[in-house]
Design an enzyme around this catalytic site. Structure first.
Site, short mmCIF file in Angstrom:
data_model
loop_
_atom_site.label_atom_id
_atom_site.label_comp_id
_atom_site.label_asym_id
_atom_site.label_seq_id
_atom_site.Cartn_x
_atom_site.Cartn_y
_atom_site.Cartn_z
N SER A 143 21.84 56.33 4.93
CA SER A 143 22.86 57.82 4.69
C SER A 143 21.66 58.78 3.77
CB SER A 143 24.15 58.19 4.30
OG SER A 143 24.53 56.98 5.33
N HIS A 164 17.87 56.60 11.08
CA HIS A 164 19.35 56.99 10.31
C HIS A 164 19.91 57.73 11.80
CE1 HIS A 164 22.07 60.27 9.11
NE2 HIS A 164 22.22 58.75 8.46
N GLU A 176 17.17 60.40 13.71
CA GLU A 176 16.28 60.94 12.32
C GLU A 176 15.54 59.54 12.20
OE1 GLU A 176 18.68 62.32 8.98
OE2 GLU A 176 19.26 64.03 10.12
N ASN A 214 22.68 64.80 7.06
CA ASN A 214 22.93 64.76 5.64
C ASN A 214 22.81 65.61 4.53
OD1 ASN A 214 24.73 62.66 7.22
ND2 ASN A 214 23.57 61.33 5.50
C1 LIG Z 1 33.05 65.81 -3.87
C2 LIG Z 1 33.37 64.08 -3.05
C3 LIG Z 1 32.89 63.97 -1.67
C4 LIG Z 1 32.55 63.09 -0.85
C5 LIG Z 1 32.47 62.67 0.56
C6 LIG Z 1 31.75 62.80 0.75
C7 LIG Z 1 30.82 62.06 2.56
C8 LIG Z 1 29.94 62.01 2.88
C9 LIG Z 1 30.01 61.48 4.03
C10 LIG Z 1 28.46 61.00 4.82
C11 LIG Z 1 28.63 59.90 4.91
C12 LIG Z 1 27.53 59.44 5.94
C13 LIG Z 1 26.68 60.53 7.56
C14 LIG Z 1 25.75 59.55 8.07
O1 LIG Z 1 25.14 59.14 7.80
C15 LIG Z 1 25.50 60.18 9.16
C16 LIG Z 1 26.68 60.77 10.41
O2 LIG Z 1 27.02 59.90 11.19
S1 LIG Z 1 27.85 62.11 9.77
C17 LIG Z 1 28.17 61.89 11.55
C18 LIG Z 1 28.55 62.52 12.90
N1 LIG Z 1 29.09 62.45 13.49
C19 LIG Z 1 30.14 63.49 13.61
O3 LIG Z 1 30.31 64.38 13.08
C20 LIG Z 1 30.90 63.01 15.02
C21 LIG Z 1 32.30 64.12 15.07
N2 LIG Z 1 33.11 64.33 16.11
C22 LIG Z 1 32.85 64.55 17.16
O4 LIG Z 1 31.94 64.32 18.08
C23 LIG Z 1 33.84 63.36 18.12
O5 LIG Z 1 34.94 63.67 17.64
C24 LIG Z 1 33.93 62.16 18.43
C25 LIG Z 1 34.14 61.23 17.36
C26 LIG Z 1 33.05 61.84 19.89
C27 LIG Z 1 35.49 61.56 19.26
O6 LIG Z 1 35.80 62.80 20.67
P1 LIG Z 1 36.58 63.13 20.82
O7 LIG Z 1 36.90 64.36 22.06
O8 LIG Z 1 37.78 63.60 19.69
O9 LIG Z 1 37.71 61.74 21.21
P2 LIG Z 1 37.65 61.29 22.92
O10 LIG Z 1 38.25 59.41 21.90
O11 LIG Z 1 38.22 61.22 23.73
O12 LIG Z 1 36.26 60.95 22.91
C28 LIG Z 1 35.41 61.86 23.55
C29 LIG Z 1 34.37 61.10 24.75
O13 LIG Z 1 33.47 60.60 23.62
C30 LIG Z 1 33.26 58.54 24.02
N3 LIG Z 1 33.39 57.62 22.49
C31 LIG Z 1 34.04 58.00 21.33
N4 LIG Z 1 34.11 57.65 20.28
C32 LIG Z 1 33.54 56.57 21.60
C33 LIG Z 1 33.27 55.19 21.18
N5 LIG Z 1 33.15 54.62 19.59
N6 LIG Z 1 32.45 54.33 21.82
C34 LIG Z 1 32.41 55.06 23.52
N7 LIG Z 1 32.69 55.92 23.49
C35 LIG Z 1 33.27 57.42 22.36
C36 LIG Z 1 34.80 58.57 24.65
O14 LIG Z 1 34.79 57.63 26.17
C37 LIG Z 1 34.59 60.37 25.36
O15 LIG Z 1 34.80 60.32 26.23
P3 LIG Z 1 34.82 60.73 27.92
O16 LIG Z 1 35.54 59.83 28.43
O17 LIG Z 1 35.78 62.16 26.83
O18 LIG Z 1 33.83 61.44 28.19
N1 LIG Z 2 29.61 55.50 8.00
C1 LIG Z 2 28.54 56.10 9.01
O1 LIG Z 2 29.37 56.60 9.88
C2 LIG Z 2 27.38 56.15 8.66
C3 LIG Z 2 26.63 56.95 9.16
C4 LIG Z 2 25.32 56.82 9.25
C5 LIG Z 2 24.14 55.96 8.84
N2 LIG Z 2 25.02 55.40 7.76
C6 LIG Z 2 24.59 53.73 6.98
O2 LIG Z 2 24.85 52.89 7.69
C7 LIG Z 2 24.99 51.42 6.43
C8 LIG Z 2 26.13 51.16 6.99
O3 LIG Z 2 27.03 51.94 6.76
P1 LIG Z 2 28.79 51.12 8.12
O4 LIG Z 2 29.83 52.40 7.47
O5 LIG Z 2 28.26 50.68 8.80
O6 LIG Z 2 29.10 50.24 6.42
P2 LIG Z 2 30.21 49.43 7.04
O7 LIG Z 2 31.13 49.11 5.70
O8 LIG Z 2 31.09 49.64 7.90
O9 LIG Z 2 28.85 48.07 7.35
C9 LIG Z 2 28.87 47.47 6.41
C10 LIG Z 2 28.47 46.05 6.69
O10 LIG Z 2 27.42 45.42 6.03
C11 LIG Z 2 27.53 43.74 5.36
N3 LIG Z 2 27.10 43.42 4.90
C12 LIG Z 2 27.33 44.03 3.53
N4 LIG Z 2 25.82 43.06 2.44
C13 LIG Z 2 25.22 42.29 3.99
C14 LIG Z 2 24.23 41.87 3.40
N5 LIG Z 2 23.94 41.15 2.49
N6 LIG Z 2 23.94 41.20 4.30
C15 LIG Z 2 24.55 41.04 6.31
N7 LIG Z 2 25.48 42.02 5.82
C16 LIG Z 2 26.39 42.48 4.73
C17 LIG Z 2 29.12 44.20 5.02
O11 LIG Z 2 29.97 43.06 5.80
C18 LIG Z 2 29.74 45.39 6.33
O12 LIG Z 2 30.55 44.06 7.54
C19 LIG Z 2 25.06 52.47 5.26
O13 LIG Z 2 23.42 52.62 4.48
C20 LIG Z 2 25.56 53.43 5.10
O14 LIG Z 2 25.23 54.65 4.55
C21 LIG Z 2 26.80 54.93 7.67
#
Ligand SMILES: CCCCCCCCCCCCC[C@H](O)CC(=O)SCCNC(=O)CCNC(=O)[C@H](O)C(C)(C)COP(=O)(O)OP(=O)(O)OC[C@H]1O[C@@H](n2cnc3c(N)ncnc32)[C@H](O)[C@@H]1OP(=O)(O)O
Ligand SMILES: NC(=O)c1ccc[n+]([C@@H]2O[C@H](COP(=O)([O-])OP(=O)(O)OC[C@H]3O[C@@H](n4cnc5c(N)ncnc54)[C@H](O)[C@@H]3O)[C@@H](O)[C@H]2O)c1
Length: 309
Positions: A143, A164, A176, A214
């Site tokens: 990420s 990504h 990405e 991100n």
């Molecule tokens: C100061 C300190 C701060 C510290 C905090 C810092 C935090 C930093 C965190 C960053 C982490 C890294 C980020 C990462 O690198 C990049 C990312 O991934 S960012 C996240 C991107 N994702 C989102 O933004 C998700 C947003 N949410 C949604 O889109 C929806 O809520 C959802 C997850 C799709 C769920 O949809 P809902 O309508 O709410 O719920 P449903 O359950 O009805 O689902 C809708 C639809 O999707 C299908 N579905 C849902 N989940 C799954 C699944 N896992 N597998 C398969 N299908 C799934 C579901 O079947 C539904 O389909 P439908 O039947 O309705 O057509």
């Molecule tokens: N969580 C998110 O929404 C998200 C979205 C995009 C990208 N990412 C990135 O994807 C990566 C994984 O994130 P996550 O949320 O799936 O974490 P997670 O904690 O759910 O899963 C990480 C997994 O890696 C395994 N692991 C750790 N060290 C290992 C090793 N040396 N060899 C093999 N397996 C090992 C752990 O057992 C665990 O099951 C991170 O780099 C994260 O930044 C996370």
């Protein structure tokens, strides 16, 4: 003009050919992201080996994939034979292992999705570099960590990039595709072509902090936490406000719980180390306590919110 059209057609054909050459995919890490990437790769007909250091994590991933494929199958085919056929065929493409070195022996592409820790990622890729075939492309799903910093652990900088994905991988359409200066054109085209074969819409990214999404999303999430720490609103009201006021499907606190507070902490700690003078990246007392208490969000049953049934 015809010459350039010829070049464009040849480049497209090359990337299609290179993407088609990616049949055997090894996904290292079977957590939230690795299991999703492995699932979509299996669903799209690739031969997938999903690997984890933790056998319990592999078992949990298989259950998570099974449930997710059932949702995808129902969405695509409703109930009945076609849905069952899709599920069985997808699962038939998926193998699991806890032996990362053995799992890359015939890999065309290795996608790493392990813990967001540079040292651990470099150790892994260094180990795999000596085991994978010369043609194998390495990619990280990180990420926030610079791809170049991870790639320097290997001897294949021309065959290294970032892929990504977004959570949940079976649903989020974006991928990405990140290149470092040494990534060859052939590798980059193959990664973009594979992304399309995975059903994703790809965007091209340079190896800059947070790539595109991100870079914008994480500061927004950070500000949401600061706002609550200043006592200006509750997490629930911030989430409600962003869903109803900005049309987001999830508010920032729901989303942080969804992606994992441990990953969030890894990211903020890394960016604070790289940019110590940036106020926004200073550690968050609220996040530090939640993670210290094992409250990692949905994955642990509690984060900013409780998910216990
Ligand atoms: C100061 C300190 C701060 C510290 C905090 C810092 C935090 C930093 C965190 C960053 C982490 C890294 C980020 C990462 O690198 C990049 C990312 O991934 S960012 C996240 C991107 N994702 C989102 O933004 C998700 C947003 N949410 C949604 O889109 C929806 O809520 C959802 C997850 C799709 C769920 O949809 P809902 O309508 O709410 O719920 P449903 O359950 O009805 O689902 C809708 C639809 O999707 C299908 N579905 C849902 N989940 C799954 C699944 N896992 N597998 C398969 N299908 C799934 C579901 O079947 C539904 O389909 P439908 O039947 O309705 O057509
Ligand atoms: N969580 C998110 O929404 C998200 C979205 C995009 C990208 N990412 C990135 O994807 C990566 C994984 O994130 P996550 O949320 O799936 O974490 P997670 O904690 O759910 O899963 C990480 C997994 O890696 C395994 N692991 C750790 N060290 C290992 C090793 N040396 N060899 C093999 N397996 C090992 C752990 O057992 C665990 O099951 C991170 O780099 C994260 O930044 C996370």
């Amino acid at each position: 003009m015809a010459f350039f059209n010829h070049l464009a057609r040849r480049s497209f054909a090359q990337s299609a050919a290179m993407a088609n050459a990616i049949k055997n995919v090894t996904v290292i890490g079977s957590g939230l992201m690795g299991s999703g990437i492995a699932q979509v790769a299996a669903q799209t007909g690739h031969n997938v080996t999903m690997v984890d250091i933790d056998p319990v994590a592999v078992e949990k991933a298989q259950k998570r994939i099974g449930a997710s494929i059932a949702r995808v199958a129902k969405k695509k085919f409703g109930e009945g034979d076609d849905a069952a056929k899709f599920m069985n065929e997808s699962m038939s493409h998926l193998k699991t292992s806890t032996d990362a070195v053995a799992s890359v022996e015939s890999a065309d592409l290795v996608v790493e999705a392990i813990v967001e820790n540079l040292k651990v990622k470099k150790e892994l890729f260094s180990k795999l570099d000596g085991a994978a075939p010369a043609h194998t492309i390495f990619a990280s799903n990180t990420s926030s960590i610079p791809i170049a910093k991870i790639a320097e652990a290997t001897s294949r900088l021309d065959r290294f990039g970032g892929l990504h994905f977004f959570n949940p991988v079976p649903v989020m359409k974006l991928l990405e595709v990140v290149r470092i200066p040494e990534t060859s054109d052939g590798t980059y085209e193959a990664m973009k072509g594979w992304g399309k074969a995975m059903g994703k819409v790809t965007v091209e990214c340079k190896d800059t902090p947070g790539f595109i999404v991100n870079r914008l999303l994480v500061p927004y999430m950070f500000e949401a936490v600061r706002l609550v720490e200043r006592g200006e609103a509750s997490p629930r009201d911030v989430d409600t406000a962003m869903k109803l006021g900005a049309g987001h499907p999830m508010g920032p606190f729901e989303l942080m719980d969804y992606v994992g507070l441990d990953t969030g902490k890894f990211i903020i700690d890394g960016w604070h180390a790289d940019y110590p003078d940036e106020e926004i990246f200073k550690p968050s007392p609220m996040l530090e306590k939640l993670v210290a208490d094992g409250k990692l969000g949905v994955k642990s049953g509690e984060g900013f919110y409780s998910y216990k049934k």
